[in-house]
Design an enzyme around this catalytic site. Structure first.
Site, PDB file in Angstrom:
ATOM      1  N   LYS A  16      45.311  39.204  30.552  1.00  0.00           N
ATOM      2  CA  LYS A  16      46.190  40.227  29.972  1.00  0.00           C
ATOM      3  C   LYS A  16      47.398  39.568  29.312  1.00  0.00           C
ATOM      4  O   LYS A  16      47.810  39.959  28.214  1.00  0.00           O
ATOM      5  CB  LYS A  16      46.632  41.218  31.068  1.00  0.00           C
ATOM      6  CG  LYS A  16      45.481  42.109  31.541  1.00  0.00           C
ATOM      7  CD  LYS A  16      45.799  42.875  32.815  1.00  0.00           C
ATOM      8  CE  LYS A  16      44.549  43.593  33.318  1.00  0.00           C
ATOM      9  NZ  LYS A  16      44.747  44.280  34.601  1.00  0.00           N
ATOM     10  N   GLN A  28      49.086  44.899  39.349  1.00  0.00           N
ATOM     11  CA  GLN A  28      47.659  44.587  39.439  1.00  0.00           C
ATOM     12  C   GLN A  28      47.123  45.092  40.788  1.00  0.00           C
ATOM     13  O   GLN A  28      47.623  44.721  41.848  1.00  0.00           O
ATOM     14  CB  GLN A  28      47.447  43.068  39.302  1.00  0.00           C
ATOM     15  CG  GLN A  28      45.994  42.650  39.315  1.00  0.00           C
ATOM     16  CD  GLN A  28      45.205  43.176  38.113  1.00  0.00           C
ATOM     17  OE1 GLN A  28      45.679  43.181  36.984  1.00  0.00           O
ATOM     18  NE2 GLN A  28      43.998  43.641  38.360  1.00  0.00           N
ATOM     19  N   ASP A  84      49.254  51.386  32.883  1.00  0.00           N
ATOM     20  CA  ASP A  84      47.933  51.599  33.480  1.00  0.00           C
ATOM     21  C   ASP A  84      47.556  53.079  33.494  1.00  0.00           C
ATOM     22  O   ASP A  84      46.402  53.422  33.756  1.00  0.00           O
ATOM     23  CB  ASP A  84      47.919  51.069  34.922  1.00  0.00           C
ATOM     24  CG  ASP A  84      47.338  49.663  35.000  1.00  0.00           C
ATOM     25  OD1 ASP A  84      46.490  49.337  34.147  1.00  0.00           O
ATOM     26  OD2 ASP A  84      47.727  48.916  35.901  1.00  0.00           O
TER      27      ASP A  84
END
Ligand code: ADP
Length: 304
Positions: free
Chosen positions: A53, A97, A120
């Site tokens: 990412k 994460q 997200d």
């Protein structure tokens, strides 16, 4: 033979487009978008995901930073750190994460991120807005699947789709966008008739629904679940599953849910694993980060 939907190529196109848009944004006088990734613990797969990412962000012209914590930190400590990032004027996107250690409440952690910075799309407000077909930040994997379908010219309007897997982060948001009215505010609706299958769907039913589907999207993490006998000739098969397995020679490799070598002979279009949905997820995360930067535009100081 099915057309292979090259996620790597489509993701590169998206990142190249973003790169140009971000260059223009910076030329307009705004600082470059920024993404902060938090990773707790030492799960190797999570570290690889975050590394990818960050590399993608740098490619697009997004400033990316990774903050690593030991798995022994408390939930309170993590929530304090998130609060600091929420209040920071130089952070646009925040990504935690997952999974977080068992000592923490994942939902509480997701809800701690400001919905404007929640790249997200896991914050309760963003999930709610998605369910109401409003403009929002959509979870990157789900958005990646939708974008891949659109860019590949696959018709969804009035078609039958099956989503295998009902997780809140993947299966559910995919199913929501697939069935939603395209005319609604989000503009992401695909007007398909959707069946959602899950672990309690009897095998015969799963086969029946799949055999009748124009589009199958599998997100279970069960290698080989989707077999050639379940595919209607010409159907589109999108494989969201990514499972690390060890083959007969002891080598580890990534496989999807779909029996790719056989399904490719029947389907009209199919995604490979790796190189399908995976790169799309990363590209759409960059899209979400730029969107977060634009959301915070008023707060963004113009550098004249
Ligand atoms: P992800 O977050 O990647 O979607 P999860 O592990 O959270 O993955 O979810 C896996 C999903 O797969 C669940 O919704 C579960 O019900 C579904 N699933 C598991 N086994 C089967 C099965 N045999 N047939 C259909 N769906 C299944």
């Amino acid at each position: 033979m099915a057309k292979i939907l090259d996620g790597k190529k489509i993701a590169k196109d998206i990142k190249d487009e973003l790169k140009i848009q971000i260059q223009e944004w910076v030329k307009e006088g705004y600082r470059a978008p920024s993404l902060c990734c938090i990773i707790v613990g030492d799960d190797p797969a999570s570290h690889t995901y975050v590394k990818n990412k960050v590399l993608a962000a740098q490619y697009c012209g997004i400033n990316a930073e990774t903050i690593k914590f030991e798995s022994t930190i408390t939930e309170e400590f993590l929530l304090d750190k998130i609060k600091e990032l929420n209040e920071s004027d130089i952070v646009d996107g925040i990504l935690i994460q997952l999974p977080v250690p068992d000592t923490m409440d994942e939902r509480k952690v997701c809800n701690a991120v400001s919905p404007h910075k929640d790249v997200d799309g896991f914050h309760i407000v963003n999930v709610g807005q998605l369910c109401l077909d409003m403009k929002t930040i959509v979870p990157a994997t789900a958005l990646g699947v939708v974008e891949m379908i659109k860019r590949s010219g696959i018709e969804t309007h009035g078609r039958k789709a099956v989503v295998i897997g009902r997780s809140k982060n993947v299966g559910m948001p995919i199913a929501i966008m697939l069935h939603t009215d395209k005319k609604h505010e989000s503009g992401l609706g695909m007007d398909a008739t959707v069946t959602i299958c899950h672990r309690y769907t009897p095998k015969n039913d799963l086969e029946f629904f799949c055999q009748n589907a124009d589009i199958i999207i599998s997100a279970t993490g069960i290698p080989g679940l989707v077999k050639a006998n379940m595919i209607k000739p010409g159907a589109t098969v999108i494989d969201v599953g990514i499972t690390r397995i060890t083959d007969a020679e002891g080598k580890t490799k990534l496989v999807g849910d779909v029996d790719y070598d056989e399904v490719i002979k029947i389907a009209g279009a199919v995604t490979p694993v790796p190189g399908g949905v995976g790169p799309m997820t990363v590209a759409m995360l960059m899209h979400n980060t730029f969107q977060a930067a634009k959301n915070l535009r008023e707060k963004t100081v113009k550098i004249s």
